[in-house]
Design a protein around this motif. Structure first.
Motif, PDB file in Angstrom:
ATOM      1  N   UNK A   1       0.847  -1.191   0.000  1.00  0.00           N
ATOM      2  CA  UNK A   1       0.000   0.000   0.000  1.00  0.00           C
ATOM      3  C   UNK A   1       0.882   1.240   0.000  1.00  0.00           C
ATOM      4  N   UNK A   2       0.668   2.114  -0.970  1.00  0.00           N
ATOM      5  CA  UNK A   2       1.533   3.280  -1.120  1.00  0.00           C
ATOM      6  C   UNK A   2       0.809   4.374  -1.896  1.00  0.00           C
TER       7      UNK A   2
ATOM      8  N   UNK B   1      -4.874  -7.961   4.660  1.00  0.00           N
ATOM      9  CA  UNK B   1      -3.487  -7.596   4.917  1.00  0.00           C
ATOM     10  C   UNK B   1      -2.735  -8.843   5.366  1.00  0.00           C
ATOM     11  N   UNK B   2      -1.573  -9.062   4.768  1.00  0.00           N
ATOM     12  CA  UNK B   2      -0.803 -10.276   5.074  1.00  0.00           C
ATOM     13  C   UNK B   2       0.300  -9.995   6.086  1.00  0.00           C
TER      14      UNK B   2
ATOM     15  N   UNK C   1       2.020  -1.406   4.334  1.00  0.00           N
ATOM     16  CA  UNK C   1       1.562  -2.761   4.656  1.00  0.00           C
ATOM     17  C   UNK C   1       1.389  -3.549   3.361  1.00  0.00           C
ATOM     18  N   UNK C   2       1.465  -4.862   3.473  1.00  0.00           N
ATOM     19  CA  UNK C   2       1.327  -5.751   2.323  1.00  0.00           C
ATOM     20  C   UNK C   2      -0.106  -6.279   2.287  1.00  0.00           C
TER      21      UNK C   2
ATOM     22  N   UNK D   1      -3.355   4.469  -2.177  1.00  0.00           N
ATOM     23  CA  UNK D   1      -4.290   3.785  -3.073  1.00  0.00           C
ATOM     24  C   UNK D   1      -4.110   2.280  -2.945  1.00  0.00           C
ATOM     25  N   UNK D   2      -5.173   1.546  -3.310  1.00  0.00           N
ATOM     26  CA  UNK D   2      -5.104   0.095  -3.432  1.00  0.00           C
ATOM     27  C   UNK D   2      -5.704  -0.290  -4.773  1.00  0.00           C
ATOM     28  N   UNK D   3      -5.290  -1.431  -5.282  1.00  0.00           N
ATOM     29  CA  UNK D   3      -5.835  -1.921  -6.543  1.00  0.00           C
ATOM     30  C   UNK D   3      -7.281  -2.371  -6.337  1.00  0.00           C
ATOM     31  N   UNK D   4      -8.124  -2.081  -7.318  1.00  0.00           N
ATOM     32  CA  UNK D   4      -9.537  -2.418  -7.191  1.00  0.00           C
ATOM     33  C   UNK D   4      -9.781  -3.915  -7.073  1.00  0.00           C
TER      34      UNK D   4
END
Length: 323
Positions: free
Chosen positions: A76-77, A269-270, A300-301, A252-255
Motif C-alpha cells: 500500500x503506497x 493484509x498479510x 503494509x502488504x 491507493x489500493x488496486x480495485x
C-alpha cells in the motif's frame, strides 16, 4: 471471669470464620465455573480462522495453500488516479511494412519458392522469371522483411501484369482509434492509452491525430504498437482508454483487491501466514485503483490477485463456527 473470656473468644472466632467463608465463596465458585468451561472447550481455530488477534477476522493458510490459491500481493503506497475516455478502434498493418512482389519484365515464372506463412528477409531470392523479349532469366528478391500473406501465382505461369506475392511485417502495427466530435477536445497527441484486445492489453502513446474526419464522422488517433509475438491481429477490433487527466492520491489500493466483508469494502493484509481483514474508508476511483482515506497504513502488504478466495474461506469458517 476466665469462663466469660473463653466464651467471648469462641464467639469472635465463629464470626470471623463466617465472614471469611462469605468472602471466599464467590471466588471459589467463579474459579470452579472457569475450570468447568475449560474442561468442555476446545481451541477456537475454526478451520483456519483464529481469534488470537483481538477478535479480528483472520484467515490462516499454509504456504502450500497460499501457492495453490495463486495469491498475489502489493504494498500500500501513494499513487495516481487517472481520468479516462473510452473509445474503440481496430488494429491495422503499417503501410511501409507491406509490399507486393511483381515481375520487372513480363515472362514465364521458372520458380516461385515461398508459400503463405513463410517468413522472408529483405533481399531473399523469391522467384526466377525468364523474360519474354530477351529470354534472359532474372531473380526477384524480397523488398522487405516479413511473412508471405498472399500468393497469387505459381511456377510455369506467365507473370503478365499482376502481383505474384504479398509480404507483410506485423512486428509493429497501428492502433487506429475513432474519435468523435464530442470527444475531440479531450484528445491530443502524447496522451497515454490503455489498449485492450482479445486476451491482450498494453499501454501506448498517441503519436498522431488526423486533422479531419477522413473516414465518416470520426477522426483517428494513432498509436504505434510493438507486436513481436503477433498478439495484435490486423483488422481486429479493440477497446481503448485514453488518459485525459492524472491526480495524485496519498494512498491507493488496486480495485481487484477490494472485497465486500459484512457490507464494507475491505482488503486482506498479510502478516506471515495470517490474512487479516481491514475495512476501509474509500475516496476517488479510476476503475483500476481507489483512494484510501482510512483503515490502512502505507507500507503494509495486502492481497491483490485472488483475494476473493480469502473471502470465501472466511465465510466458510464463519458458517462452520455458527453451527
Amino acid at each position: 471471669m476466665t469462663t466469660e473470656r473463653n466464651t467471648f473468644a469462641a464467639t469472635m472466632l465463629a464470626v470471623s470464620l463466617s465472614l471469611f467463608t462469605a468472602i471466599l465463596a464467590p471466588t471459589a465458585l467463579a474459579a470452579q465455573e472457569m475450570d468447568d468451561h475449560a474442561e468442555h472447550s476446545e481451541p477456537d481455530t475454526h478451520n483456519g480462522q483464529s481469534n488470537d488477534h483481538g477478535g479480528a477476522d483472520v484467515v490462516q493458510l499454509t504456504d502450500e495453500k497460499i501457492a495453490l490459491a495463486g495469491l498475489e500481493t502489493a504494498v500500500a503506497q501513494p499513487g495516481m488516479l487517472r481520468e479516462t475516455l473510452q473509445v474503440y478502434g481496430r488494429i491495422e498493418p503499417i503501410p511501409s511494412r507491406m509490399a507486393v512482389v511483381r515481375a520487372r519484365f513480363s515472362g514465364q515464372i521458372i520458380r516461385l519458392d515461398p508459400d503463405v506463412g513463410q517468413r522472408v528477409t529483405r533481399g531473399d531470392a523469391l522467384a526466377t522469371v525468364e523474360a519474354d523479349d530477351s529470354l534472359q532469366r532474372y531473380t526477384l528478391r524480397a523488398p522487405v522483411s516479413g511473412v508471405i500473406v498472399e500468393r497469387m501465382a505459381t511456377a510455369g505461369e506467365v507473370t503478365a501484369d499482376r502481383n505474384l506475392l504479398r509480404i507483410a511485417d506485423y512486428s509493429q502495427v497501428w492502433a487506429q482509434l475513432a474519435i468523435f466530435p464530442s470527444q475531440a477536445e479531450k484528445v491530443r497527441a502524447g496522451q497515454t492509452v490503455l489498449l485492450l484486445g482479445d486476451g491482450v492489453q498494453t499501454e501506448g502513446v498517441i503519436d498522431w491525430i488526423t486533422p479531419d474526419a477522413m473516414l465518416g464522422p470520426a477522426r483517428h488517433a494513432r498509436v504505434v504498437l510493438p507486436n513481436p509475438d503477433g498478439k495484435w491481429t490486423p483488422e481486429s477490433t479493440i477497446r481503448a482508454e485514453i488518459v485525459t487527466a492524472v491526480t495524485d492520491a496519498a494512498l491507493v489500493v488496486e480495485n481487484r483487491a477490494l472485497q465486500d466483508i459484512e457490507g464494507r469494502p475491505s482488503v486482506f493484509v498479510r502478516e506471515a501466514d495470517d490474512f487479516e481483514v481491514h475495512p476501509l474508508t474509500l475516496g476517488r476511483s479510476d476503475g483500476r485503483a481507489t483512494e484510501v482515506l482510512g483503515g490502512l497504513k502505507p507500507g503494509v502488504v495486502y492481497v491483490t490477485a485472488n483475494s476473493y478466495l480469502l473471502k470465501a474461506e472466511l465465510e466458510k469458517s464463519s458458517a462452520e463456527h455458527d453451527h
